[in-house]
Design a protein around this motif. Structure first.
Motif, short mmCIF file in Angstrom:
data_model
loop_
_atom_site.label_atom_id
_atom_site.label_comp_id
_atom_site.label_asym_id
_atom_site.label_seq_id
_atom_site.Cartn_x
_atom_site.Cartn_y
_atom_site.Cartn_z
N TYR A 173 0.82 -1.21 0.00
CA TYR A 173 0.00 0.00 0.00
C TYR A 173 0.85 1.27 0.00
O TYR A 173 0.40 2.34 -0.41
N GLY A 174 2.10 1.14 0.45
CA GLY A 174 2.97 2.31 0.52
C GLY A 174 3.30 2.90 -0.83
O GLY A 174 3.73 4.06 -0.91
N ILE A 175 3.12 2.15 -1.89
CA ILE A 175 3.45 2.64 -3.22
C ILE A 175 2.60 3.85 -3.60
O ILE A 175 3.00 4.67 -4.43
N ILE A 176 1.47 3.99 -2.94
CA ILE A 176 0.64 5.17 -3.22
C ILE A 176 1.34 6.45 -2.80
O ILE A 176 1.02 7.54 -3.28
N ASP A 177 2.35 6.36 -1.91
CA ASP A 177 3.06 7.57 -1.47
C ASP A 177 3.75 8.28 -2.63
O ASP A 177 3.87 9.51 -2.63
N GLU A 211 14.10 2.78 -13.42
CA GLU A 211 14.36 1.78 -12.37
C GLU A 211 13.15 1.62 -11.46
O GLU A 211 12.77 0.49 -11.10
N TYR A 212 12.56 2.74 -11.09
CA TYR A 212 11.42 2.66 -10.18
C TYR A 212 10.21 2.02 -10.86
O TYR A 212 9.51 1.19 -10.26
N LEU A 213 9.96 2.37 -12.12
CA LEU A 213 8.85 1.75 -12.84
C LEU A 213 9.07 0.25 -12.95
O LEU A 213 8.12 -0.54 -12.77
N ASN A 214 10.30 -0.18 -13.22
CA ASN A 214 10.58 -1.61 -13.28
C ASN A 214 10.30 -2.29 -11.94
O ASN A 214 9.74 -3.39 -11.89
N TRP A 215 10.68 -1.62 -10.84
CA TRP A 215 10.40 -2.19 -9.52
C TRP A 215 8.89 -2.29 -9.29
O TRP A 215 8.39 -3.30 -8.77
N MET A 216 8.15 -1.26 -9.69
CA MET A 216 6.69 -1.30 -9.55
C MET A 216 6.08 -2.47 -10.34
O MET A 216 5.11 -3.08 -9.91
N GLN A 217 6.66 -2.75 -11.50
CA GLN A 217 6.10 -3.77 -12.38
C GLN A 217 6.50 -5.19 -11.98
O GLN A 217 5.75 -6.14 -12.26
N THR A 218 7.65 -5.37 -11.36
CA THR A 218 8.20 -6.71 -11.17
C THR A 218 8.29 -7.19 -9.72
O THR A 218 8.36 -8.39 -9.48
N SER A 219 8.31 -6.27 -8.76
CA SER A 219 8.45 -6.68 -7.37
C SER A 219 7.13 -7.22 -6.83
O SER A 219 6.05 -6.93 -7.36
N ASP A 220 7.21 -8.01 -5.76
CA ASP A 220 5.99 -8.51 -5.14
C ASP A 220 5.09 -7.37 -4.63
O ASP A 220 3.88 -7.39 -4.88
N PRO A 221 5.65 -6.36 -3.91
CA PRO A 221 4.78 -5.25 -3.50
C PRO A 221 4.17 -4.52 -4.68
O PRO A 221 3.00 -4.12 -4.64
N GLY A 222 4.96 -4.33 -5.74
CA GLY A 222 4.46 -3.61 -6.90
C GLY A 222 3.31 -4.34 -7.57
O GLY A 222 2.27 -3.73 -7.88
N ARG A 223 3.46 -5.64 -7.77
CA ARG A 223 2.39 -6.40 -8.42
C ARG A 223 1.14 -6.47 -7.53
O ARG A 223 0.01 -6.43 -8.03
N LYS A 224 1.34 -6.57 -6.23
CA LYS A 224 0.19 -6.61 -5.32
C LYS A 224 -0.57 -5.28 -5.36
O LYS A 224 -1.81 -5.27 -5.38
#
Length: 398
Positions: A173-177, A211-224
């Motif tokens: 949920y922190g990705i909304i920050d 780099e950040y977009l890739n993390w959003m797309q591929t990480s477990d928090p990002g996909r969730k």
């Protein structure tokens, strides 16, 4: 109606423009000449803020270490808003109180991110208005500090955002920050496209967002977070679309267009245009406004989609146009809101919702413009500021 050049428009007095049926600031004027009208309407507030920001130096998360964080000094950290000590177990794991922000939770990194999101877009907009290099150079200094310089840059992930004491070191949920970075990204695009950002600053900023977009797309928090069905999913998609636009990732932009149509509208929009998942929360009005802004800005950012999103509808008629028809009444007259009131900040809303302006331009709707014009563009309540991350429409109008 014959269109005016920017120079000719700015040289005309209000009376002359009114005589053409196109008075400065009128709904008709904005519809016919959106860029020129917004420049004139917004100029005082933009320059007042930007001149103040010229005296404030860049400040990143490295300046304020978070002792509670499981990460390092370059890792963004925040604690989940709605979690509080358990009265039955004061030293144990925190418990949830939905909609009620705990003022004791660590919030400094988020405030610094909001500071960045206020200052860089205002400086970029001031440069657009005046072409004074000081504004562009100061905006670039912020970009270097946050995204490029090794001593001060933020790591390109949110692994430790919205942690919960005694429960988790970070949540998806922190990705909304980082919704606060959407307009920062647009400011960088505008500065670069008009020759006000150096190649090294552009490439460094672009690399961080890639780099950040890739993390959003591929990480477990990002996909969730991507798969969240309420405003969190909308805000993930808006960020992905904005950051893909900055990095030139056309494939990601197309995926965002498809996701808007295949997932967001079917999962979130009711036949009457409401957002049932937001209405079920303890802040139904605020969250409905927030989600409307996210979806409206998505339609604007993704205007390059082959078939526009403003008019996209499902076979049963659900689409963005219905969402604006549903909420416009309650933005114009909050007292007509038929649902329960928000547990916090109900009296501080609405503010100048940016999506209302872009919906007005997309739908040629004068009523939306009149509502937008009379709302407060610069709220002062911190929580309202946080949920109002698009503040400089001039940056978004070509």
């Amino acid at each position: 109606m014959q269109r005016l050049s920017r120079r000719k428009f700015l040289s005309l007095g209000a009376a002359a423009i009114a005589a053409r049926g196109n008075a400065i600031g009128s709904a008709e004027g904005i519809l016919q000449h959106p860029r020129q009208s917004i420049e004139i309407l917004e100029r005082p507030r933009i320059l007042t803020a930007a001149r103040r920001y010229l005296h404030e130096q860049p400040k990143t998360i490295v300046s304020t270490p978070a002792s509670q964080s499981a990460g390092g000094p370059h890792d963004y950290f925040s604690e989940a808003d709605y979690f509080w000590p358990d009265p039955k177990n004061p030293h144990g794991p925190y418990i949830n109180r939905d909609g009620e922000s705990n003022p004791a939770n660590f919030n400094t990194h988020r405030l610094l991110l909001i500071r960045l999101s206020l200052q860089v877009p205002a400086l970029a907009a001031a440069w657009l208005l005046t072409r004074h290099r000081d504004f562009a150079e100061h905006a670039a200094a912020h970009l270097r500090a946050w995204f490029i310089e090794p001593a001060t840059r933020m790591n390109s992930n949110l692994q430790y955002a919205q942690a919960v004491h005694g429960v988790t070191t970070g949540r998806s949920y922190g990705i909304i920050d980082t919704l606060q970075l959407v307009e920062v990204a647009q400011a960088a695009i505008v500065l670069r496209s008009r020759g006000a950002l150096s190649e090294s600053d552009w490439q460094g900023t672009r690399s961080w967002f890639a780099e950040y977009l890739n993390w959003m797309q591929t990480s477990d928090p990002g996909r969730k977070e991507r798969d969240a069905k309420n405003n969190h999913g909308s805000c993930w998609l808006l960020q992905a679309a904005a950051f893909a636009s900055l990095t030139g990732d056309d494939g990601a932009v197309r995926e965002c267009c498809d996701r808007f149509k295949s997932t967001i509208i079917p999962a979130q929009v009711a036949p009457d245009g409401s957002f049932p998942l937001e209405l079920a929360r303890t802040k139904p009005y605020g969250y409905s406004l927030f989600n409307l802004d996210a979806l409206g800005m998505l339609a604007h950012v993704l205007s390059k989609c082959s078939d526009g999103l403003w008019d996209y509808t499902l076979p049963d008629g659900r689409g963005l146009a219905n969402c604006f028809r549903f909420m416009a009444l309650f933005i114009a007259n909050k007292q007509s809101w038929p649902y329960h009131h928000d547990v916090q900040y109900f009296d501080d809303l609405p503010v100048r919702q940016p999506s209302l302006l872009f919906a007005a331009l997309a739908y040629r709707n004068r009523e939306y413009l009149e509502i937008w014009k009379r709302l407060d563009p610069d709220p002062q309540v911190p929580e309202v500021i946080r949920n109002h991350p698009i503040r400089q429409p001039l940056l978004w109008i070509s």
